[in-house]
Design a protein around this motif. Structure first.
Motif, PDB file in Angstrom:
ATOM      1  N   VAL A   1       0.699  -1.096   0.028  1.00 11.20           N
ATOM      2  CA  VAL A   1      -0.095  -0.135  -0.089  1.00 11.20           C
ATOM      3  C   VAL A   1       0.769   1.355   0.147  1.00 11.20           C
ATOM      4  N   ASN A   2       0.425   2.332  -0.460  1.00 10.32           N
ATOM      5  CA  ASN A   2       0.960   3.812  -0.520  1.00 10.32           C
ATOM      6  C   ASN A   2       0.671   4.255   0.874  1.00 10.32           C
ATOM      7  N   GLU A   3       1.587   4.016   1.757  1.00 12.96           N
ATOM      8  CA  GLU A   3       1.274   4.711   3.013  1.00 12.96           C
ATOM      9  C   GLU A   3       1.615   6.137   3.135  1.00 12.96           C
ATOM     10  N   GLU A   4       2.582   6.626   2.289  1.00 13.93           N
ATOM     11  CA  GLU A   4       2.602   8.178   2.114  1.00 13.93           C
ATOM     12  C   GLU A   4       1.237   8.929   1.722  1.00 13.93           C
ATOM     13  N   ARG A   5       0.522   8.343   0.790  1.00  7.25           N
ATOM     14  CA  ARG A   5      -0.731   9.135   0.297  1.00  7.25           C
ATOM     15  C   ARG A   5      -1.784   8.548   0.999  1.00  7.25           C
ATOM     16  N   GLN A   6      -1.647   7.506   1.738  1.00  2.00           N
ATOM     17  CA  GLN A   6      -2.847   6.623   2.574  1.00  2.00           C
ATOM     18  C   GLN A   6      -3.686   6.118   1.508  1.00  2.00           C
ATOM     19  N   LEU A   7      -3.346   5.766   0.573  1.00  7.08           N
ATOM     20  CA  LEU A   7      -3.960   4.963  -0.503  1.00  7.08           C
ATOM     21  C   LEU A   7      -3.708   3.393  -0.839  1.00  7.08           C
ATOM     22  N   CYS A   8      -4.517   2.675  -1.162  1.00 10.60           N
ATOM     23  CA  CYS A   8      -4.086   1.275  -1.655  1.00 10.60           C
ATOM     24  C   CYS A   8      -3.454   1.065  -3.107  1.00 10.60           C
ATOM     25  N   PHE A   9      -3.176   2.295  -3.691  1.00 11.95           N
ATOM     26  CA  PHE A   9      -2.658   2.351  -5.037  1.00 11.95           C
ATOM     27  C   PHE A   9      -1.557   3.311  -5.111  1.00 11.95           C
ATOM     28  N   PHE A  10      -0.672   3.263  -6.204  1.00 12.14           N
ATOM     29  CA  PHE A  10       0.378   4.438  -6.611  1.00 12.14           C
ATOM     30  C   PHE A  10      -0.033   5.073  -7.607  1.00 12.14           C
ATOM     31  N   PRO A  11      -0.551   6.423  -7.452  1.00  7.60           N
ATOM     32  CA  PRO A  11      -0.897   7.228  -8.784  1.00  7.60           C
ATOM     33  C   PRO A  11       0.382   7.468  -9.297  1.00  7.60           C
ATOM     34  N   LEU A  12       0.585   7.645 -10.721  1.00  9.96           N
ATOM     35  CA  LEU A  12       1.812   7.700 -11.452  1.00  9.96           C
ATOM     36  C   LEU A  12       1.537   8.999 -12.473  1.00  9.96           C
ATOM     37  N   ASP A  13       2.328   9.834 -12.278  1.00  8.02           N
ATOM     38  CA  ASP A  13       2.383  11.095 -13.582  1.00  8.02           C
ATOM     39  C   ASP A  13       3.227  10.622 -14.506  1.00  8.02           C
ATOM     40  N   ASN A  14       2.530  10.113 -15.684  1.00 10.06           N
ATOM     41  CA  ASN A  14       3.548   9.547 -16.873  1.00 10.06           C
ATOM     42  C   ASN A  14       4.120  10.775 -17.524  1.00 10.06           C
ATOM     43  N   SER A  15       3.870  12.024 -17.352  1.00 11.55           N
ATOM     44  CA  SER A  15       4.501  13.100 -18.290  1.00 11.55           C
ATOM     45  C   SER A  15       5.756  13.570 -17.401  1.00 11.55           C
ATOM     46  N   GLY A  16       5.847  13.361 -16.072  1.00  7.90           N
ATOM     47  CA  GLY A  16       7.043  13.834 -15.454  1.00  7.90           C
ATOM     48  C   GLY A  16       6.785  15.247 -14.836  1.00  7.90           C
ATOM     49  N   ARG A  17       5.629  15.725 -15.287  1.00  6.95           N
ATOM     50  CA  ARG A  17       5.595  17.107 -14.891  1.00  6.95           C
ATOM     51  C   ARG A  17       5.425  17.476 -13.311  1.00  6.95           C
ATOM     52  N   ASP A  18       5.239  16.496 -12.561  1.00  7.90           N
ATOM     53  CA  ASP A  18       5.264  16.631 -10.989  1.00  7.90           C
ATOM     54  C   ASP A  18       6.678  16.548 -10.369  1.00  7.90           C
ATOM     55  N   GLY A  19       7.890  16.530 -11.602  1.00  7.23           N
ATOM     56  CA  GLY A  19       9.067  16.508 -11.125  1.00  7.23           C
ATOM     57  C   GLY A  19       9.651  15.227 -10.574  1.00  7.23           C
ATOM     58  N   GLY A  20       8.988  14.128 -10.965  1.00  6.91           N
ATOM     59  CA  GLY A  20       9.237  12.822 -10.805  1.00  6.91           C
ATOM     60  C   GLY A  20       8.904  12.164  -9.367  1.00  6.91           C
ATOM     61  N   VAL A  21       8.218  13.247  -8.674  1.00  9.15           N
ATOM     62  CA  VAL A  21       7.796  12.434  -7.275  1.00  9.15           C
ATOM     63  C   VAL A  21       7.073  11.360  -7.183  1.00  9.15           C
ATOM     64  N   SER A  22       6.167  11.216  -7.864  1.00  5.83           N
ATOM     65  CA  SER A  22       5.276  10.004  -8.447  1.00  5.83           C
ATOM     66  C   SER A  22       6.024   8.743  -8.577  1.00  5.83           C
ATOM     67  N   LEU A  23       7.089   8.898  -9.283  1.00  3.66           N
ATOM     68  CA  LEU A  23       7.728   7.711  -9.905  1.00  3.66           C
ATOM     69  C   LEU A  23       8.810   7.235  -8.656  1.00  3.66           C
ATOM     70  N   THR A  24       9.393   8.276  -7.959  1.00  3.63           N
ATOM     71  CA  THR A  24      10.276   8.340  -6.713  1.00  3.63           C
ATOM     72  C   THR A  24       9.622   7.378  -5.805  1.00  3.63           C
ATOM     73  N   SER A  25       8.376   7.576  -5.651  1.00  2.00           N
ATOM     74  CA  SER A  25       7.464   7.085  -4.379  1.00  2.00           C
ATOM     75  C   SER A  25       7.316   5.603  -5.014  1.00  2.00           C
ATOM     76  N   LEU A  26       7.063   5.280  -6.134  1.00  2.31           N
ATOM     77  CA  LEU A  26       6.857   4.032  -6.673  1.00  2.31           C
ATOM     78  C   LEU A  26       8.266   3.332  -6.653  1.00  2.31           C
ATOM     79  N   ARG A  27       9.217   3.863  -6.974  1.00  2.00           N
ATOM     80  CA  ARG A  27      10.447   3.102  -6.881  1.00  2.00           C
ATOM     81  C   ARG A  27      10.997   2.755  -5.470  1.00  2.00           C
ATOM     82  N   ARG A  28      10.549   3.785  -4.553  1.00  2.00           N
ATOM     83  CA  ARG A  28      10.866   3.110  -3.082  1.00  2.00           C
ATOM     84  C   ARG A  28       9.786   2.038  -2.646  1.00  2.00           C
TER      85      ARG A  28
END
Length: 251
Positions: A131-158
């Motif tokens: 689970v995505n404890e940081e966002r308190q969600l059961c999934f990991f939202p991912l910004d495909n465009s990278g416009r979030d500065g890679g934040v969501s991708l970094t979370s998924l990598r962790r």
């Protein structure tokens, strides 16, 4: 590896139904799994649509796409639970960047709620769903465009790092005999290759040169590398011909 690094081999499973019959060949407890859903289909199905005929048709199409998304996700999670019951799995919501700002949170909560309901119906998921404890969600939202500065991708990598560490606490993290690693490396050499298919007896003759003590050890070797998805082998087959064959190149 000696330097503490873990090398992950990535397999992209065909999501179309025509490939379903092959999936169990590669789903093992030596893997970690990312089940992906397209968040934009969820937004489209939840969007307000007026009553004009053309828009009604569009609403039906969007609703059907959303239903297909949920059906596919449920099928995948059930398949992973059956074939790899101890492996960690995370759900990734792709195309988060395609969501409207005003509806993003609503979509996230809708997806979260559906996954919670799914875990209620399939309680075996609870023990290995990451689970995505940081966002308190059961999934990991991912910004495909990278416009979030890679934040969501970094979370998924962790999350993947954590899943890999858990995986290595089990059988995949246990050492194997050096002669197994040596023999596998030998089989990968171009000049030593037996072709994509070979028989167990041929492998046994070759493995004996590298210190294998018995056919039983060779069978353990085959099972180990099969669980890693590096070869195909069907000892449980009722066909004697098939159970004797080993595919050294599943790709």
């Amino acid at each position: 590896a000696e330097d503490g690094k873990v090398v992950l081999e990535t397999y992209d499973f065909g999501g179309q139904e025509v490939y379903y019959a092959m999936h169990h060949l590669f789903l093992t407890d030596c893997g970690l799994y990312l089940a992906c859903i397209d968040l934009s289909t969820i937004q489209a199905s939840a969007a307000f649509v007026a009553s004009a005929h053309e828009q009604d048709v569009l609403a039906d199409e969007n609703s059907a796409a959303s239903a297909q998304t949920w059906d596919a996700l449920e099928w995948w999670l059930a398949s992973i639970s059956i074939n790899a019951p101890t492996s960690p799995v995370a759900i990734v919501g792709t195309h988060d960047d395609c969501l409207d700002t005003e509806s993003r949170e609503r979509v996230h909560q809708t997806v979260h709620g559906r996954i919670v309901a799914l875990c209620t119906r399939q309680p075996e998921l609870n023990s290995h769903l990451w689970v995505n404890e940081e966002r308190q969600l059961c999934f990991f939202p991912l910004d495909n465009s990278g416009r979030d500065g890679g934040v969501s991708l970094t979370s998924l990598r962790r999350a993947v790092d954590g899943m890999a560490l858990r995986l290595l606490e089990g059988p995949p993290g246990q050492p194997v005999p050096l002669r197994w690693q040596h023999f596998w490396a030998v089989l990968q050499r171009t000049e030593e290759r037996l072709g994509p298919l070979c028989r167990r007896d041929e492998l046994w003759r070759r493995s004996a040169r590298y210190g294998f003590e018995s056919m039983a050890e060779l069978l353990r070797f085959l099972e180990h590398f099969r669980s890693l998805g590096l070869l195909l082998y069907f000892p449980e087959s009722s066909s004697e011909e098939l159970s004797d064959l080993v595919c050294l190149d599943p790709a």
